[in-house]
Design a protein around this motif. Structure first.
Motif, mmCIF file in Angstrom:
data_model
loop_
_atom_site.group_PDB
_atom_site.id
_atom_site.type_symbol
_atom_site.label_atom_id
_atom_site.label_comp_id
_atom_site.label_asym_id
_atom_site.label_seq_id
_atom_site.Cartn_x
_atom_site.Cartn_y
_atom_site.Cartn_z
ATOM 1 N N SER A 1 -4.781 2.664 -3.095
ATOM 2 C CA SER A 1 -4.006 3.221 -1.982
ATOM 3 C C SER A 1 -4.031 4.742 -1.956
ATOM 4 O O SER A 1 -3.907 5.401 -2.986
ATOM 5 C CB SER A 1 -2.557 2.744 -2.084
ATOM 6 O OG SER A 1 -1.824 3.313 -1.047
ATOM 7 N N VAL B 1 0.839 -1.212 0.000
ATOM 8 C CA VAL B 1 0.000 0.000 0.000
ATOM 9 C C VAL B 1 0.871 1.257 0.000
ATOM 10 O O VAL B 1 0.398 2.351 -0.276
ATOM 11 C CB VAL B 1 -0.963 0.052 1.211
ATOM 12 C CG1 VAL B 1 -1.982 -1.067 1.138
ATOM 13 C CG2 VAL B 1 -0.212 0.004 2.529
ATOM 14 N N ARG B 2 2.151 1.088 0.370
ATOM 15 C CA ARG B 2 3.054 2.226 0.397
ATOM 16 C C ARG B 2 4.449 1.780 -0.019
ATOM 17 O O ARG B 2 4.884 0.676 0.338
ATOM 18 C CB ARG B 2 3.118 2.770 1.840
ATOM 19 C CG ARG B 2 3.924 4.023 1.981
ATOM 20 C CD ARG B 2 4.487 4.259 3.374
ATOM 21 N NE ARG B 2 5.712 5.013 3.191
ATOM 22 C CZ ARG B 2 5.782 6.335 3.211
ATOM 23 N NH1 ARG B 2 4.719 7.053 3.492
ATOM 24 N NH2 ARG B 2 6.930 6.943 2.984
#
Ligand code: SAH
Length: 563
Positions: A459, A430-431
């Motif tokens: 996201s 997600v990051r």
């Protein structure tokens, strides 16, 4: 999106423009001849000074920490690697490669297209939900589009690279003869038969009459007969080629069953239970190697190790695998960073042996096979991607070719102990900022784009994928078209053919001097980023210049000299 102005400083590296396209005949991914030629060049070009520089080069950097956050997936369902089972898998896959060659010869009278078995394995794994880490058993269809496409491309004959006028004449004649044989022996509609027959007769009579034709006349004739007869011959061969694909898939299923039985039998001997699969927790957490569901038996003393002149031979049951000493040290570093269940390192050598056995099974048995599917970016580029774009993970890697200590790889079961987060399509960050250099398999590249776009859509955290793909045109692969038109694309840059290099996919076992080879195709770099990712790691002109500079082979040499 700003315009990139790299021309003023460096006319060799250009933003994508149709004028910089390279001809697809130079880009044929299946020509391992090309790979061989490239390697021959390297051997003759390397001076003792070069060899010294290679020794100084930092091929990985595990001091770089990662800030990647992921949605936790399910533990790996494959059983833990065991040399006895891995050896059995190697023998079965080897047999399958021979069977593939035999079936192609019997059904279509052609050799199995080069490396198409390898691309088949990679393509099948996109949808496979089966029990074997390498063999497909539960795909969404029986007929692999990659295998079908590659075989049908060579029907009625494989047209090899034309070297001269007499070669063109010979291939045109062979095409006509093979097409004639096909219409005599296959089921074609009356109309198709008529069209093909007419074109063959026309071509053969042209060949008889035309004694002074030049190369372009032959090439035009060949293109013409292929255009006119090709679609009819494809239809005539469709059923039989589909059957080859189904047969290979069926053999894979049978072999996977044998492997699973053997694996269970060995685990039973060690009294190890196989737990039921678990669902993904869906929790957000820092990136980590994919957990295994099942414990590994304590296999001690099964591997013998002999070191000779910078390489180490690891032998299990008379089956010896070699690795450069430096790479064994690399694996040890990764193991110490990532492996949690073996503090005394008792399982280290059996796991290294299984890893090497797996990758060699996967690469194929011939010299230089697999090289095109495992080529890596220059280390200078990885360093720059980290320093300039915050990259800390490779989406496509192996413990052998990774630069960072966190990466996704094809085989969760053999690779997790060395830091792998498992196959990219089952990995949900997600990051983070990622580099992606996929094996050159069109279906996998397309699935990669789908996956990245979904992740970017979902996201709100900074997320960035810097994707490296060969600049194939004529036809342009769907993955490339999709990225060119993606809503997440921030920039695309072309590094032209022959002006940059890749690292060998066999570097872990090849002589030091065979590390770099010139790219025979252009490389396109795509920046796919969501808004927060763009804000943090956007491709500004200054950053792009650094990346482009890192791609220059000369920059690599200078930097190593400074080290
Ligand atoms: N890490 C290097 C080399 C990439 S070569 C780089 O980024 O430049 C492509 C690698 O992708 C190979 O090591 C291959 O084994 C791996 N691979 C194949 N299928 C994969 C998958 N589904 N997920 C992740 N990696 C995969």
């Amino acid at each position: 999106m700003e315009a990139l102005d790299v021309h003023e400083n460096n006319e060799n590296f250009k933003e994508h423009s149709p004028l910089t396209e390279t001809r697809s005949s130079d880009l044929d991914p299946s020509t391992s001849q090309t790979a061989k030629r490239k390697f021959a060049e390297i051997e003759t070009n390397n001076s003792p000074q070069d060899t010294k520089l290679f020794k100084a080069e930092k091929f990985w950097d595990f001091s770089l920490e990662s800030d990647v956050v992921v949605m936790e997936g399910a533990p790996c369902i494959f059983l833990p690697p065991i040399p006895e089972v891995e050896f059995f898998r190697f023998n079965l896959v080897k047999q399958m490669r021979d069977e593939y060659q035999d079936i192609c010869k019997q059904n279509e009278g052609i050799d199995a297209p080069q490396e198409s078995f390898n691309r088949w394995l990679l393509e099948r794994k996109i949808t496979d939900k089966g029990t074997d880490p390498i063999l497909p058993t539960a795909c969404c269809n029986d007929v692999s589009p990659a295998m079908f496409r590659e075989i049908i491309h060579d029907v009625p004959i494989r047209i090899s690279k034309i070297k001269s006028c007499s070669d063109a004449r010979r291939q045109l004649f062979r095409y006509g003869e093979a097409a004639k044989h096909m219409i005599e022996s296959r089921n074609l509609s009356l109309e198709s038969r008529k069209v093909v027959k007419w074109h063959i007769e026309d071509t053969l009579s042209w060949l008889r009459k035309e004694q002074n034709a030049v190369l372009t006349d032959y090439l035009n004739r060949l293109a013409h007969i292929r255009r006119q007869c090709g679609p009819h011959l494809v239809e005539a061969a469709r059923f039989s080629v589909e059957n080859i694909c189904k047969k290979m898939y069926f053999i894979a299923q049978e072999n996977a069953k044998k492997l699973l039985d053997k694996h269970h039998a060995v685990l039973r001997l060690y009294k190890i239970d196989v737990p039921a699969p678990l669902q993904p927790s869906g929790k957000l957490c820092p990136v980590k190697p994919v957990p295994m569901l099942c414990a590994t038996p304590m296999l001690t003393n099964s591997i013998t190790q002999v070191a000779i002149k910078g390489t180490v031979s690891l032998t299990y049951n008379a089956n010896t695998l070699r690795i450069n000493h430096r790479y064994l040290e690399k694996l040890e570093q990764l193991y110490r960073c990532s492996c949690k269940d073996d503090p005394t390192m008792q399982l280290f050598l059996p796991r290294v042996w299984c890893l090497l056995r797996r990758y060699q099974t996967f690469f194929g048995p011939n010299q230089y096979e697999g090289i095109m599917l495992h080529g890596a970016l220059p280390t200078q580029v990885f360093q720059c991607l980290h320093d300039t774009f915050g990259v800390t993970m490779e989406c496509f890697a192996s413990p052998l070719n990774c630069f960072y200590k966190h990466y996704s790889s094809a085989f969760a079961d053999t690779d997790t102990y060395f830091g792998s987060s498992g196959p990219i399509l089952q990995f949900f960050p997600v990051r983070g900022s990622f580099e992606a250099n996929a094996p050159f398999v069109e279906e996998l590249m397309e699935a990669m784009v789908d996956h990245f776009e979904k992740l970017l859509k979902q996201s709100n955290e900074p997320l960035s994928f810097i994707v490296f793909v060969p600049e194939w045109r004529d036809p342009t692969p769907v993955a490339l078209l999709r990225m060119e038109n993606s809503a997440f694309k921030r920039k695309q840059v072309l590094i032209p053919a022959f002006e940059h290099e890749y690292r060998s996919g066999l570097h872990h076992a090849a002589p030091q001097k065979e590390v770099y080879h010139k790219a025979v195709h252009g490389t396109l770099i795509f920046f796919l980023q969501n808004d927060p990712g763009f804000e943090l790691w956007g491709p500004t002109q200054q950053r792009l210049r650094k990346l482009i500079t890192a791609f220059k082979p000369v920059a690599r040499h200078h930097n190593r000299q400074q080290d």
